[in-house]
Design a protein around this motif. Structure first.
Motif, short mmCIF file in Angstrom:
data_model
loop_
_atom_site.label_atom_id
_atom_site.label_comp_id
_atom_site.label_asym_id
_atom_site.label_seq_id
_atom_site.Cartn_x
_atom_site.Cartn_y
_atom_site.Cartn_z
N ILE A 200 -13.40 11.76 32.27
CA ILE A 200 -13.75 13.16 32.19
C ILE A 200 -12.51 14.05 32.98
CG2 ILE A 200 -14.81 13.29 34.72
CD1 ILE A 200 -15.95 14.98 31.45
N GLY A 201 -11.57 13.30 33.69
CA GLY A 201 -10.38 13.89 34.14
C GLY A 201 -9.39 14.22 33.11
N CYS A 202 -9.63 13.54 31.96
CA CYS A 202 -8.73 14.00 30.66
C CYS A 202 -9.25 15.43 30.22
CB CYS A 202 -9.10 13.19 29.67
SG CYS A 202 -8.41 11.55 30.01
N PHE A 203 -10.39 16.00 30.62
CA PHE A 203 -10.55 17.33 30.06
C PHE A 203 -10.87 18.31 31.25
CE2 PHE A 203 -13.56 14.11 28.20
CZ PHE A 203 -12.61 13.60 26.99
N TYR A 204 -11.07 17.68 32.45
CA TYR A 204 -11.24 18.70 33.37
C TYR A 204 -10.48 18.62 34.71
CZ TYR A 204 -13.89 20.75 37.56
OH TYR A 204 -14.54 21.69 38.33
N PRO A 205 -9.90 19.62 35.24
CA PRO A 205 -9.98 21.04 34.85
C PRO A 205 -9.56 21.46 33.36
CG PRO A 205 -8.94 20.71 37.05
CD PRO A 205 -8.80 19.60 36.24
N ALA A 206 -10.47 22.16 32.75
CA ALA A 206 -10.28 22.46 31.23
C ALA A 206 -9.28 23.67 31.42
CB ALA A 206 -11.79 22.84 30.64
N GLN A 212 -11.17 22.72 26.77
CA GLN A 212 -12.62 23.55 27.01
C GLN A 212 -13.72 23.50 25.81
OE1 GLN A 212 -10.62 27.19 26.87
NE2 GLN A 212 -9.87 27.17 29.09
N ALA A 213 -13.18 23.25 24.68
CA ALA A 213 -14.15 23.00 23.41
C ALA A 213 -14.49 21.64 23.64
CB ALA A 213 -13.42 23.10 22.11
N ILE A 214 -13.96 20.63 23.74
CA ILE A 214 -14.56 19.26 23.93
C ILE A 214 -15.49 19.43 25.26
CG2 ILE A 214 -13.68 16.88 24.76
CD1 ILE A 214 -11.12 17.36 23.25
N LEU A 215 -15.07 19.75 26.31
CA LEU A 215 -16.11 19.70 27.55
C LEU A 215 -17.31 20.46 27.01
CD1 LEU A 215 -16.18 18.60 30.31
CD2 LEU A 215 -15.15 20.53 31.17
N PHE A 216 -17.11 21.62 26.62
CA PHE A 216 -18.62 22.32 26.14
C PHE A 216 -19.40 21.71 25.37
CE2 PHE A 216 -20.61 25.80 23.97
CZ PHE A 216 -21.32 26.42 25.03
N THR A 217 -18.71 21.07 24.22
CA THR A 217 -19.42 20.02 23.20
C THR A 217 -20.13 18.96 24.07
OG1 THR A 217 -17.67 20.58 21.56
CG2 THR A 217 -19.20 18.90 21.16
N LYS A 298 -8.82 11.56 20.69
CA LYS A 298 -8.32 10.02 20.84
C LYS A 298 -6.89 10.01 21.69
CE LYS A 298 -10.85 8.36 16.82
NZ LYS A 298 -10.83 7.98 15.55
N ARG A 299 -6.14 11.27 21.44
CA ARG A 299 -4.71 11.11 22.19
C ARG A 299 -4.97 11.38 23.61
NH1 ARG A 299 -1.54 15.74 19.65
NH2 ARG A 299 -2.18 14.66 17.80
N LEU A 300 -5.88 12.41 23.94
CA LEU A 300 -6.17 12.51 25.48
C LEU A 300 -6.61 11.34 26.01
CD1 LEU A 300 -7.88 16.16 25.30
CD2 LEU A 300 -5.61 15.63 26.39
N THR A 301 -7.68 10.55 25.52
CA THR A 301 -8.48 9.55 26.09
C THR A 301 -7.81 8.12 26.08
OG1 THR A 301 -9.88 9.16 24.45
CG2 THR A 301 -10.45 10.88 26.14
N GLY A 302 -7.05 7.95 24.86
CA GLY A 302 -6.46 6.70 24.76
C GLY A 302 -7.56 5.89 24.08
N THR A 303 -8.78 6.44 23.23
CA THR A 303 -9.74 5.62 22.96
C THR A 303 -9.96 5.82 21.52
OG1 THR A 303 -11.56 7.14 23.28
CG2 THR A 303 -10.93 5.99 25.42
N THR A 304 -11.02 4.99 20.83
CA THR A 304 -11.27 5.54 19.34
C THR A 304 -12.36 6.22 19.16
OG1 THR A 304 -12.28 3.36 19.35
CG2 THR A 304 -10.21 3.22 18.60
N ALA A 305 -12.93 6.89 20.56
CA ALA A 305 -14.31 7.52 20.54
C ALA A 305 -13.97 8.90 19.61
CB ALA A 305 -14.61 8.12 22.09
#
Length: 372
Positions: A200-206, A212-217, A298-305
């Protein structure tokens, strides 16, 4: 008659069948001499002797009847009692733990096993529960299997089943790959909640429109096509509701879908600078850009989610935490029930969903001390 005795204790008289089984002397009461005749007692004794030659322990007609009634117990009848017993034996102090057992068994096992008699449940029936979710919801599926094994172990102890069909070693491991190996090789479209809490630290603080769009979704468990083109005039600040207009509803209902906003969602919206009608600067006409959001994720988290995978994360969390199916489905803007059910079930369960969405946001942010 051999093995048959009349036992007198004070004023009471009863017939007793005495026998040897496994090298031990045993006796079985046949009943009071006031309620059964000597001929009935002799008939029972003869049946018991025949049964002993075949290796069957003596059982009175009442015991036979009790066993037959118990043999008719369905999985649904037995499972909840077994979970209550497990909770008492293990001294669970957290009520949520027991609720999670109930929720997963109801969500995944009862639709398949519910009406089956315990005595008739086989390995193939357990596989019918697990196979559809083993590779897509591996962590949940593994928990379901473990919980079924526990329930069936009590049924075996109670004499209701001859074998535990949910055992792993030498049983289900012939058809299901180990959960640990699936998680290593599968494409993680759906990010497990534990990983989301870490990431969650990849998107927060947004601090950017993308975050912001990812976190809101995530917080609204919505589809990208609903959340990314959201407009400021769709937000009801006073009642803390986001109304998705009919034209963006995938289920094509002719009225807005109301999404209750958690404390964290409200905090996020208040942090966004207004630069136009659209919250995230993306209109319906320019929605082509929404398809790049997963690449950025995927780039922010380094995952395939994927972005859509967060809806599966929410659904699994809901099932694990006792959220009623109909409430969870309405949170996801899914159609619930057939046409008749829908006609009677007109409420969108807003207030029930409000509580659920707050709990979901709290779970997502559980590792972030500065979140609301």
């Amino acid at each position: 008659a051999p093995n048959l005795n009349l036992v007198v204790r004070g004023t009471s008289r009863s017939f007793v069948f005495r026998y040897m089984l496994g090298g031990k002397r045993k006796e079985k009461s046949l009943g009071s001499a006031n309620t059964i005749t000597i001929s009935q007692a002799k008939e029972m004794a003869e049946k018991f002797r025949v049964g002993l030659t075949e290796g069957t322990a003596p059982m009175t007609p009442k015991e036979v009847l009790d066993k037959e009634v118990r043999a008719d117990l369905t999985f649904e009848d037995y499972a909840e009692k077994a979970i209550e017993k497990i909770a008492n034996v293990r001294l669970w102090k957290n009520a949520k733990h027991k609720a999670q057992w109930f929720a997963t068994v109801r969500a995944y096992a009862i639709p398949v096993l519910g009406k089956k008699k315990l005595s008739e449940i086989k390995r193939a029936d357990v596989l019918a529960v697990l196979l559809p979710i083993w590779s897509t919801k591996t962590e949940t599926a593994s928990r379901v299997r473990g919980r079924l094994e526990n329930i069936f172990s009590y049924a075996v102890s109670d004499g209701l089943m001859d074998f535990n069909p949910a055992l792993w070693r030498g049983n289900l491991d012939r058809d299901l790959p180990p959960a640990s190996k699936i998680q290593q090789v599968q494409h993680q479209e759906s990010m497990p909640l534990e990983e989301l809490q870490e990431k969650i630290g990849c998107f927060y603080p947004a601090t950017t429109r993308t975050k912001q769009a990812i976190l809101f979704t995530i917080l609204t468990a919505s589809r990208v096509g609903e959340s990314v083109p959201a407009r400021w005039d769709e937000i009801d600040w006073e009642n803390r509701i986001w109304s998705v207009p009919p034209e963006r509803r995938k289920d094509q209902k002719p009225y807005p879908h109301r999404v209750p906003l958690s404390d964290q969602a409200i905090e996020l919206l208040k942090s966004i600078e207004k630069k136009g009608d659209h919250i995230f600067g993306v209109s319906e006409e320019s929605l082509g850009s929404r398809y790049t959001l997963t690449k950025l994720l995927k780039r922010l988290t380094g995952t395939t989610a994927t972005m859509h995978g967060f809806r599966s994360t929410f659904r699994d969390w809901a099932a694990e935490n006792g959220v009623p199916d109909i409430v969870a489905e309405k949170c996801l803007m899914h159609t619930t029930g057939n046409a008749v059910v829908q006609a009677y079930q007109r409420s969108d369960l807003l207030e029930q969903r409000r509580e659920v969405m707050q709990q979901w946001a709290d779970a997502v942010f559980s590792g972030v001390s500065s979140a609301a």
